[in-house]
Design an enzyme around this catalytic site. Structure first.
Site, PDB file in Angstrom:
ATOM      1  N   ASN A  30      11.822  -1.644 -83.195  1.00 50.28           N
ATOM      2  CA  ASN A  30      11.472  -2.291 -84.465  1.00 50.28           C
ATOM      3  C   ASN A  30       9.964  -2.450 -84.580  1.00 50.28           C
ATOM      4  O   ASN A  30       9.269  -1.416 -84.586  1.00 50.28           O
ATOM      5  CB  ASN A  30      12.309  -3.546 -84.758  1.00 50.28           C
ATOM      6  CG  ASN A  30      12.289  -4.650 -83.736  1.00 50.28           C
ATOM      7  OD1 ASN A  30      12.655  -4.442 -82.598  1.00 50.28           O
ATOM      8  ND2 ASN A  30      11.907  -5.841 -84.140  1.00 50.28           N
ATOM      9  N   ASP A  31       9.424  -3.644 -84.669  1.00 45.05           N
ATOM     10  CA  ASP A  31       8.015  -3.838 -85.062  1.00 45.05           C
ATOM     11  C   ASP A  31       7.007  -3.027 -84.233  1.00 45.05           C
ATOM     12  O   ASP A  31       7.119  -2.999 -83.000  1.00 45.05           O
ATOM     13  CB  ASP A  31       7.595  -5.299 -84.867  1.00 45.05           C
ATOM     14  CG  ASP A  31       8.577  -6.299 -85.407  1.00 45.05           C
ATOM     15  OD1 ASP A  31       9.548  -5.903 -86.051  1.00 45.05           O
ATOM     16  OD2 ASP A  31       8.350  -7.501 -85.168  1.00 45.05           O
ATOM     17  N   GLN A  47       8.319  -3.074 -80.440  1.00 41.11           N
ATOM     18  CA  GLN A  47       9.523  -3.806 -80.033  1.00 41.11           C
ATOM     19  C   GLN A  47      10.602  -2.785 -79.698  1.00 41.11           C
ATOM     20  O   GLN A  47      10.911  -1.900 -80.516  1.00 41.11           O
ATOM     21  CB  GLN A  47       9.987  -4.718 -81.172  1.00 41.11           C
ATOM     22  CG  GLN A  47       9.061  -5.889 -81.433  1.00 41.11           C
ATOM     23  CD  GLN A  47       9.256  -6.994 -80.423  1.00 41.11           C
ATOM     24  OE1 GLN A  47      10.172  -7.793 -80.545  1.00 41.11           O
ATOM     25  NE2 GLN A  47       8.390  -7.065 -79.408  1.00 41.11           N
ATOM     26  N   SER A  96       7.085 -10.043 -80.767  1.00 41.57           N
ATOM     27  CA  SER A  96       5.895  -9.334 -81.274  1.00 41.57           C
ATOM     28  C   SER A  96       4.576 -10.038 -80.991  1.00 41.57           C
ATOM     29  O   SER A  96       4.540 -11.250 -80.745  1.00 41.57           O
ATOM     30  CB  SER A  96       6.038  -9.110 -82.774  1.00 41.57           C
ATOM     31  OG  SER A  96       7.006  -8.114 -82.989  1.00 41.57           O
ATOM     32  N   ARG A 152       5.838 -17.593 -84.295  1.00 44.55           N
ATOM     33  CA  ARG A 152       5.792 -16.365 -83.495  1.00 44.55           C
ATOM     34  C   ARG A 152       4.808 -15.322 -84.043  1.00 44.55           C
ATOM     35  O   ARG A 152       4.272 -15.461 -85.122  1.00 44.55           O
ATOM     36  CB  ARG A 152       7.192 -15.758 -83.390  1.00 44.55           C
ATOM     37  CG  ARG A 152       7.889 -15.457 -84.706  1.00 44.55           C
ATOM     38  CD  ARG A 152       9.307 -14.931 -84.447  1.00 44.55           C
ATOM     39  NE  ARG A 152      10.014 -14.669 -85.675  1.00 44.55           N
ATOM     40  CZ  ARG A 152      10.786 -15.550 -86.299  1.00 44.55           C
ATOM     41  NH1 ARG A 152      10.941 -16.759 -85.815  1.00 44.55           N
ATOM     42  NH2 ARG A 152      11.393 -15.224 -87.425  1.00 44.55           N
TER      43      ARG A 152
HETATM   44  N1  DQQ Z   1      10.635  -8.989 -84.846  1.00 48.01           N
HETATM   45  C1  DQQ Z   1      10.355  -9.898 -85.914  1.00 48.01           C
HETATM   46  C2  DQQ Z   1       9.310 -10.786 -85.333  1.00 48.01           C
HETATM   47  C3  DQQ Z   1       9.747 -10.948 -83.940  1.00 48.01           C
HETATM   48  C4  DQQ Z   1      10.272  -9.584 -83.613  1.00 48.01           C
HETATM   49  C5  DQQ Z   1       9.941  -9.185 -87.147  1.00 48.01           C
HETATM   50  C6  DQQ Z   1      11.482  -9.619 -82.723  1.00 48.01           C
HETATM   51  O1  DQQ Z   1       9.181 -12.015 -85.974  1.00 48.01           O
HETATM   52  O2  DQQ Z   1       8.708 -11.317 -83.063  1.00 48.01           O
HETATM   53  O3  DQQ Z   1      10.710  -8.032 -87.402  1.00 48.01           O
HETATM   54  O4  DQQ Z   1      11.902  -8.316 -82.424  1.00 48.01           O
END
Ligand code: DQQ
Length: 473
Positions: A30-31, A47, A96, A152
């Site tokens: 992901n991110d 991520q 993240s 976060r």
């Molecule tokens: N993905 C979110 C963030 C977090 C991360 C955003 C967790 O807030 O830190 O897509 O995978």
């Protein structure tokens, strides 16, 4: 055959898996995290659940994957940078964050869960291996007395008098917020105040992945609102941010958690996660999920909004070129091009709407149009559209029509820059609207490209189409 060999072969043969967008070797991404230009190379963290094609929430699945590139085009996978430490503050996931150069020491600042706390890690071998700070977390709770919706995704930068950090948050009952902290050493942090707070009705209750940077004479704040990445352009003085313009980084609903970096040429380059538009079961069956968007170059437009274009380095991937000029298109002449088709292509087209109500392109079109995706402008609605109603014959894919507002000035043509990479579609329109989409054609012959007009006739002023090479050897 081993599980991993079998998975690799399955991924290599998957017609939905992009060939020139960055992906991890397998499983979930992901991110984008901590993009940084370091010793002549672009480093991208992300991520990553290396074990399965799902996120896994707070079950200790989330890692930081890592890749490096000389040119933002071809990437080399590096070892996983960070994994959850059993019993540690990130035991439930390494969430993240960002990466900074602390006088020659690459330093990652990230969120450990659960609860959400901020941690750091450093590398002394040019980012190949990482050591977590033994006293993590460096921030163990949100500001005392503040009722927050989350805490976060740190974003850290340096000013003359020290380090500053934004943490993604939201003030309960009020709206998303980016909280500003200060430190001399990246370890001891003092909370200052919210850099900016939104209104929950307009910009959501929680801001993830804040990103903050200078651009030209202005400053830009990016926030991801549990759905969309928004931008604010404004001024930054006395550690206060005053927005003057606001916009949506991408109207498709698939581009999220965007983060940027500056390179040695002073360019501001943006990365973003492209989500899937197919069911969790389909992702599980395929063995992969999530794609990084093509790197995007940011600059300021005269009206104070953002200009967003793909980085020019991507031209290195262009192979066979087809050129078209001055084609008059009417509802009855709409058809597929005879000399080109493909599922890994780039299109640059300039369209004059004439008196048509809708004018645009068909891509991933099968003979007989059983499957096709329409990318077009609607004059009345002043919108760029991606119509996926017939993109796929599969039952479990998203099909809603995506729309982004774009008003063309008198005499202004629509300039589309489109990247099709199997199941990924990225559309850039006149530098000011981006629309990312996912499509999953089921037929191997859904490869056609064509032009269409409705409700009048229009002119394709010019169009270049390139076949695009894979970024993997
Ligand atoms: N993905 C979110 C963030 C977090 C991360 C955003 C967790 O807030 O830190 O897509 O995978």
């Amino acid at each position: 055959m081993s599980f991993w060999t079998e998975l690799r072969e399955k991924l290599a043969a998957d017609p939905q898996r992009p060939r020139y967008h960055f992906l991890p070797p397998a499983n979930w991404m992901n991110d984008p995290n901590g993009p940084i230009f370091w010793k002549g190379k672009y480093h991208l963290f992300y991520q990553h659940n290396p074990y399965a094609p799902f996120h896994g929430g707070r079950s200790g699945t989330m890692h930081w994957g890592h890749a490096v590139s000389k040119d933002l085009v071809y990437w080399t996978h590096l070892p996983i940078a960070l994994a959850p430490t059993p019993g540690g503050p990130d035991k439930d996931g390494v969430y993240s964050g960002c990466c900074v150069d602390n006088d020659g020491v690459p330093t990652i600042i990230y969120t450990g869960v659960s609860p959400e706390v901020q941690c750091i890690a450093t590398s002394d071998d040019d980012m190949i291996t990482w050591k977590k700070y033994s006293e993590n977390p460096v921030i163990n709770s949100p500001p005392i007395g503040m009722a927050v919706t989350g805490f976060r995704d740190p974003c850290v930068w340096r000013e003359d008098d020290g380090w500053y950090m934004l943490i993604g948050s939201g003030i309960k009952g009020i709206g998303g917020a980016a909280l500003l902290y200060k430190s001399k050493d990246l370890i001891n942090w003092e909370y200052l105040h919210p850099l900016y707070v939104g209104e929950k009705e307009r910009t959501g209750t929680m801001w993830e992945c804040p990103d903050f940077f200078p651009l030209g004479e202005k400053y830009v704040l990016l926030v991801s609102t549990l759905g969309t990445t928004l931008y604010f352009v404004g001024t930054y003085t006395d550690h206060k941010f005053r927005p003057e313009a606001q916009g949506n980084m991408d109207f498709g609903g698939y581009f999220y958690a965007a983060r940027s970096m500056v390179d040695d040429k002073g360019r501001r380059i943006l990365f973003g996660w492209i989500k899937e538009g197919r069911s969790a079961a389909a992702q599980w069956a395929s063995g992969w999920s999530g794609v990084q968007a093509l790197p995007r170059l940011l600059s300021l437009r005269e009206d104070g909004t953002l200009n967003i274009e793909p980085v020019p380095e991507l031209k290195a991937l262009q192979s066979e070129h087809h050129r078209y000029e001055d084609i008059h298109v009417t509802p009855s002449s709409s058809s597929l091009l005879e000399d080109i088709q493909g599922d890994c292509i780039e299109i640059e087209a300039e369209l004059n709407l004439g008196d048509a109500k809708e004018f645009g392109l068909k891509v991933r079109s099968s003979p007989g149009d059983a499957e096709e995706t329409l990318i077009f402008y609607n004059r009345e609605k002043k919108s760029l559209n991606v119509n996926r109603e017939r993109s796929s014959l599969y039952p479990d894919v998203s099909r809603e029509i995506q729309k982004g507002p774009i008003e063309l000035a008198n005499g202004e043509n629509l300039k589309l820059h489109i990247f099709i990479d199997r199941s990924v579609v990225e559309v850039f329109a006149n530098g000011r609207v981006c629309l990312t989409s996912r499509i999953y054609p089921s037929r191997v012959d859904s490869l056609g490209i064509g032009l269409f007009a409705r409700g009048g006739s229009a002119t394709l002023k010019s169009m270049s189409i390139w076949e695009i090479k894979s970024i993997w050897q």
